[in-house]
Structures are given as structure tokens and as C-alpha cells.
Design a protein around this motif. Structure first.
Motif, PDB file in Angstrom:
ATOM      1  N   GLY A   1      14.762 -13.038   7.590  1.00 21.95           N
ATOM      2  CA  GLY A   1      14.693 -13.287   5.861  1.00 21.95           C
ATOM      3  C   GLY A   1      14.138 -14.595   5.703  1.00 21.95           C
ATOM      4  N   SER A   2      14.526 -15.527   6.527  1.00 23.58           N
ATOM      5  CA  SER A   2      14.503 -16.858   6.221  1.00 23.58           C
ATOM      6  C   SER A   2      12.789 -17.267   7.027  1.00 23.58           C
TER       7      SER A   2
ATOM      8  N   GLU B   1      10.537 -15.043   6.886  1.00 27.97           N
ATOM      9  CA  GLU B   1       9.606 -14.394   5.749  1.00 27.97           C
ATOM     10  C   GLU B   1       9.411 -15.311   4.636  1.00 27.97           C
ATOM     11  N   VAL B   2      10.355 -16.037   4.132  1.00 30.14           N
ATOM     12  CA  VAL B   2      10.332 -16.852   2.944  1.00 30.14           C
ATOM     13  C   VAL B   2       9.465 -18.055   3.321  1.00 30.14           C
ATOM     14  N   ARG B   3       9.666 -18.294   4.532  1.00 31.11           N
ATOM     15  CA  ARG B   3       8.738 -19.735   4.863  1.00 31.11           C
ATOM     16  C   ARG B   3       7.286 -19.158   4.975  1.00 31.11           C
TER      17      ARG B   3
ATOM     18  N   VAL C   1       5.803 -16.889   2.969  1.00 29.37           N
ATOM     19  CA  VAL C   1       5.161 -16.717   1.712  1.00 29.37           C
ATOM     20  C   VAL C   1       5.134 -18.230   1.179  1.00 29.37           C
ATOM     21  N   LEU C   2       5.969 -18.987   1.402  1.00 27.51           N
ATOM     22  CA  LEU C   2       5.895 -20.514   0.943  1.00 27.51           C
ATOM     23  C   LEU C   2       4.505 -21.155   1.521  1.00 27.51           C
TER      24      LEU C   2
ATOM     25  N   ALA D   1      11.205 -26.249  -2.208  1.00 26.30           N
ATOM     26  CA  ALA D   1      11.577 -24.753  -1.240  1.00 26.30           C
ATOM     27  C   ALA D   1      11.615 -24.794  -0.163  1.00 26.30           C
TER      28      ALA D   1
ATOM     29  N   ASN E   1      14.724 -24.009   2.642  1.00 23.29           N
ATOM     30  CA  ASN E   1      14.874 -22.869   3.519  1.00 23.29           C
ATOM     31  C   ASN E   1      15.130 -23.324   5.016  1.00 23.29           C
TER      32      ASN E   1
ATOM     33  N   ALA F   1      14.184 -21.051  10.806  1.00 22.51           N
ATOM     34  CA  ALA F   1      13.262 -21.115   9.552  1.00 22.51           C
ATOM     35  C   ALA F   1      12.403 -22.271   9.779  1.00 22.51           C
TER      36      ALA F   1
ATOM     37  N   ARG G   1       0.662 -16.694   6.493  1.00 21.32           N
ATOM     38  CA  ARG G   1       1.769 -15.943   6.531  1.00 21.32           C
ATOM     39  C   ARG G   1       2.124 -15.166   7.816  1.00 21.32           C
TER      40      ARG G   1
END
Length: 237
Positions: free
Chosen positions: A76-77, A79-81, A83-84, A152, A156, A162, A208
Motif C-alpha cells: 500500500g505505501s 503504491e502510494v509513492r 502515484v506521487l 505527501a 508516506n 515506502a 510509477r
């Protein structure tokens, strides 16, 4: 950070990833420094950095403790990275790099080329790659001109694996590690090419994918969970 400090961080991460450091195990500076054959200073630095990364819990007294986390937390962490950092790469392409940013990215790519051209990699090379990799990502994030991305990412990065700096290195599988880090470096070339040409969508997709390559950590945890074995990680409060 000093080279010994960075190497100790990397070694501890790998010990966590391999399960050598078990859930609930207490860690202290002196025993750890003796085990790794280093002084207490790099161990102290490593503990503090791993705590900031979300991989270490500081006890109320002295020392730290290891606890188990799930592959979902890691994936999860990461994947967020992705995206950012993908958004940062797209906006950097749309804004256009400055001459100084372009020149520094080119120099970082050349340094990486020199690092991987011999066809092998060792722990000292990983320390060099860590600095190259961290600076490469920082320039792209700055070039996005988006303070919200910086904020953000900062939040994260306190989650397990992450941070772009959260590199682990398996000294028992050097061929695999060479392929892994060389591939990451080739992705740096690709994302720079896309940003330089103003290809925002392409730059975003590559960045990504670059972040998601780290999901190998999460898959390792998933395989261990399915087999009934234990895989452990250090985490903060």
C-alpha cells in the motif's frame, strides 16, 4: 551520511527482510555493533533512520523492538509513492527542466553507468547507488514545482519500505542484486528521456513502474505468509 552508517542501515533492512531479526526481538546498540563488527555510532544512526522510515519502535527505556507487518502494509505505501512520484515526473515534464536540473540529472546517470558497467555490484556500490538514486528522485520532485507532493511523500515515507532510500541488499545473491539495481538505473534513463522530451504521460507511467518494482518486498512477505513461515520487520509506534 557516512558510508558505514548507510551500510549498517542496509544490512539491518536485509536482516529484517530475511527474517533474521524476529518479531518481538529487542535490539540494543552494543550487541548489534558487536554482531555487525562496527562501532556504536553507525548503529545509533541506523536505528534512528530506521525509526524515521517506520521500521523501528523505540522502547520507553533503552533499545528498540522488532514487530511483524503484513505485505499489504508494504504494498500500500509503495503504491502510494508510485502515484506521487509519477505525478511529479509528469509535472516536471510539463514544466520543463531547468538547465541546471538537466545537467545534474545527466551527471547522475553517467555516475550510475560507471557503477554498473563492470557487470557486478557490492555493498560499497550500493552505498554509491543510494546517493545517486536519492538525488535523482529529489531533482524530479523539485522540478514538479508542487509542494503538495513533497508534503505527501514526507508523510508516506514513515511507512515500511515506502522511502526511496529504503534499499536492502542481499550479499548472498549478488547476480540478482546486480540485475535489480541495474534495471532500476535503466528506468532512470527512460524517465529522464521522457521528461526531457516533455512526454508527461510516459514519464508518469515509467516512474510509477519504477516505484512499483519495490513491490518485490511485499511479494516476498506474501509468499512467506502463504507458506506459514515468518517474515519480520522493524516498525515504529
Amino acid at each position: 551520511m557516512s558510508k558505514p552508517g548507510q551500510q549498517v542501515i542496509s544490512r539491518l533492512r536485509q536482516m529484517i527482510l530475511s527474517g533474521e531479526l524476529e518479531s518481538g526481538q529487542r535490539l540494543a546498540e552494543i550487541p548489534t555493533s558487536e554482531q555487525l563488527g562496527v562501532s556504536r555510532t553507525p548503529v545509533r544512526i541506523a536505528f534512528r533512520n530506521l525509526e524515521q522510515e517506520g521500521l523501528l519502535t523505540k522502547l520507553s527505556g533503552r533499545g528498540y523492538i522488532v514487530r511483524q507487518v503484513t505485505q499489504l502494509e508494504i504494498s500500500g505505501s509503495i503504491e502510494v509513492r508510485g502515484v506521487l512520484e509519477g505525478l511529479a515526473a509528469r509535472q516536471a515534464a510539463e514544466n520543463a527542466l531547468s538547465a541546471a536540473e538537466t545537467e545534474e540529472l545527466i551527471q547522475l546517470l553517467k555516475q550510475g553507468d560507471a557503477l554498473f558497467e563492470i557487470g557486478t555490484i557490492n555493498e560499497n556500490d550500493l552505498t554509491k547507488y543510494h546517493d545517486i538514486n536519492q538525488r535523482f528522485h529529489q531533482i524530479i520532485i523539485t522540478a514538479s514545482q508542487n509542494p503538495a507532493i513533497v508534503e505527501a511523500l514526507s508523510r508516506n515515507e514513515h511507512l515500511p519500505f515506502a522511502s526511496v532510500s529504503a534499499l536492502a541488499f542481499d550479499r548472498n545473491n549478488l547476480k540478482q542484486e546486480y540485475r535489480r539495481f541495474n534495471f532500476a538505473h535503466m528506468q532512470h534513463h527512460a524517465v529522464f528521456d521522457a521528461i526531457s522530451k516533455g512526454q508527461g504521460s510516459r514519464a508518469e507511467a515509467i516512474m510509477r513502474e519504477h516505484a512499483n518494482a519495490t513491490l518485490g518486498y511485499a511479494k516476498t512477505f506474501s509468499q512467506m505468509e502463504k507458506s506459514g513461515d515468518k517474515m519480520h520487520i522493524i516498525q515504529s509506534k
